[in-house]
Design a protein around this motif. Structure first.
Motif, mmCIF file in Angstrom:
data_model
loop_
_atom_site.group_PDB
_atom_site.id
_atom_site.type_symbol
_atom_site.label_atom_id
_atom_site.label_comp_id
_atom_site.label_asym_id
_atom_site.label_seq_id
_atom_site.Cartn_x
_atom_site.Cartn_y
_atom_site.Cartn_z
ATOM 1 N N TYR A 111 6.791 1.104 0.255
ATOM 2 C CA TYR A 111 7.932 2.021 0.125
ATOM 3 C C TYR A 111 7.598 3.417 0.644
ATOM 4 O O TYR A 111 8.189 4.403 0.212
ATOM 5 N N GLY A 112 6.655 3.496 1.539
ATOM 6 C CA GLY A 112 6.301 4.778 2.131
ATOM 7 C C GLY A 112 5.597 5.698 1.144
ATOM 8 O O GLY A 112 4.735 5.269 0.362
ATOM 9 N N ALA A 113 5.991 6.965 1.160
ATOM 10 C CA ALA A 113 5.331 7.966 0.318
ATOM 11 C C ALA A 113 5.872 8.006 -1.102
ATOM 12 O O ALA A 113 5.351 8.750 -1.928
ATOM 13 N N VAL A 114 6.896 7.202 -1.394
ATOM 14 C CA VAL A 114 7.528 7.265 -2.719
ATOM 15 C C VAL A 114 6.547 6.906 -3.814
ATOM 16 O O VAL A 114 6.364 7.650 -4.797
ATOM 17 N N THR A 115 5.906 5.760 -3.711
ATOM 18 C CA THR A 115 4.999 5.325 -4.776
ATOM 19 C C THR A 115 3.736 6.183 -4.870
ATOM 20 O O THR A 115 3.323 6.521 -5.992
ATOM 21 N N PRO A 116 3.088 6.574 -3.756
ATOM 22 C CA PRO A 116 1.907 7.450 -3.915
ATOM 23 C C PRO A 116 2.236 8.793 -4.559
ATOM 24 O O PRO A 116 1.476 9.273 -5.411
ATOM 25 N N TYR A 137 0.871 9.973 -8.175
ATOM 26 C CA TYR A 137 0.093 11.210 -8.303
ATOM 27 C C TYR A 137 0.679 12.121 -9.368
ATOM 28 O O TYR A 137 -0.058 12.698 -10.188
ATOM 29 N N LEU A 138 1.986 12.252 -9.404
ATOM 30 C CA LEU A 138 2.629 13.120 -10.384
ATOM 31 C C LEU A 138 2.379 12.619 -11.807
ATOM 32 O O LEU A 138 2.148 13.417 -12.726
ATOM 33 N N MET A 147 0.933 0.299 -7.541
ATOM 34 C CA MET A 147 0.913 -1.139 -7.251
ATOM 35 C C MET A 147 2.302 -1.693 -6.943
ATOM 36 O O MET A 147 2.417 -2.776 -6.358
ATOM 37 N N ILE A 148 3.349 -0.980 -7.324
ATOM 38 C CA ILE A 148 4.695 -1.426 -6.932
ATOM 39 C C ILE A 148 4.812 -1.439 -5.405
ATOM 40 O O ILE A 148 5.545 -2.261 -4.828
#
Length: 276
Positions: free
Chosen positions: A10-15, A19-20, A67-68
């Protein structure tokens, strides 16, 4: 056949979301540890337990949000519910061991080394136990060098976090430490994921049981996230947690001249008695 592994489906959404959550758990945990050290009369065990639970939930939530986004092109990815829950218990319990060691034994070099090693190994153990919950039509392998590096990062991040908890008192400094901690924990996770390889079985190689990421992880993430939000409310409504040493100093040290002006000396009292 080697599978095509993608950790950023899902690109940068999950990282970014992961992190937040790591930063949130770290910030709340560090402030709770500071709270237990600022006031000796406070319920130290309760604050340390809340801090350990916050850090553990933050790390666990970070892992499974990340992991999603994990995907293997040639096979579906599922998760074993019992192992997933066990990884959360391990995260909170082992982080708690390190937090209580520092909270009760202080910040000597030996104490920090032992507590950091225990906590870091617990974080790494949570990560690889969470990976053991994977169910897919294939075998998951790891590059030993990547695994060792991820464990070293986890130990270093845990040691730095515990050191900052017993050294840094200011709110903004603790916030900065939590941001660094989030980078380290996320770095540990993605270093470990870079070491992952999947050997996919034939399509007729059998069946595998487990829950899909959306049906299992999203509902399970709700509990730790709600807990972190409630812990945040506790932090926000405790002045000593927010303001740190300055509030403690104002409570423990009377203003200059206050005691002398409000408390009559024995000489003054005796003189007044003689005049009467």
């Amino acid at each position: 056949m080697d599978g095509t592994v993608d950790g950023f489906r899902y690109g940068a959404v999950t990282p970014v979301a992961a992190y937040l959550m790591a930063c949130l758990g770290g910030a709340l945990g560090l402030r709770c540890i500071v709270r237990s050290l600022l006031n000796a009369q406070s319920w130290k065990t309760g604050w340390l337990a809340l801090g350990a639970a916050s850090i553990g939930c933050g790390i666990w939530t970070m892992h499974f949000i990340a992991m999603i986004g994990f995907h293997v092109e040639e096979t579906r990815v599922r998760y074993d519910a019992a192992t997933t829950v066990l990884s959360l218990v391990v995260a909170v319990a082992v982080v708690g061991v390190g937090v209580f060691i520092v909270g009760h034994r202080g910040a000597s070099a030996v104490t920090l080394a032992v507590a950091g090693a225990v906590t870091g190994l617990g974080v790494a153990g949570m990560h690889y136990l969470g990976m053991a919950a994977l169910r897919l039509n294939g075998d998951v392998g790891y590059d030993p060098a990547g695994v060792v590096l991820s464990v070293l990062i986890a130990v270093g991040a845990a040691t730095a976090a515990l050191w900052s908890a017993v050294t840094i008192r200011g709110f903004l400094m603790s916030l900065g430490a939590s941001l660094v901690m989030g980078v380290a924990v996320s770095g540990m996770h993605y270093t470990g994921m870079a070491a992952v390889s999947v050997h996919v079985h034939d399509a007729t190689g059998g069946t595998w049981a487990g829950e899909s990421p959306t049906s299992l992880l999203l509902p399970m993430l709700l509990g730790p996230v709600v807990f972190l939000l409630l812990a945040g409310v506790v932090v926000m409504f405790d002045p000593l947690l927010v303001l740190g040493e300055r509030t403690s100093a104002r409570q423990d040290t009377p203003a200059a001249g206050t005691t002398a002006s409000r408390r009559p000396s024995w000489r003054t009292t005796a003189s007044s008695t003689r005049e009467r």
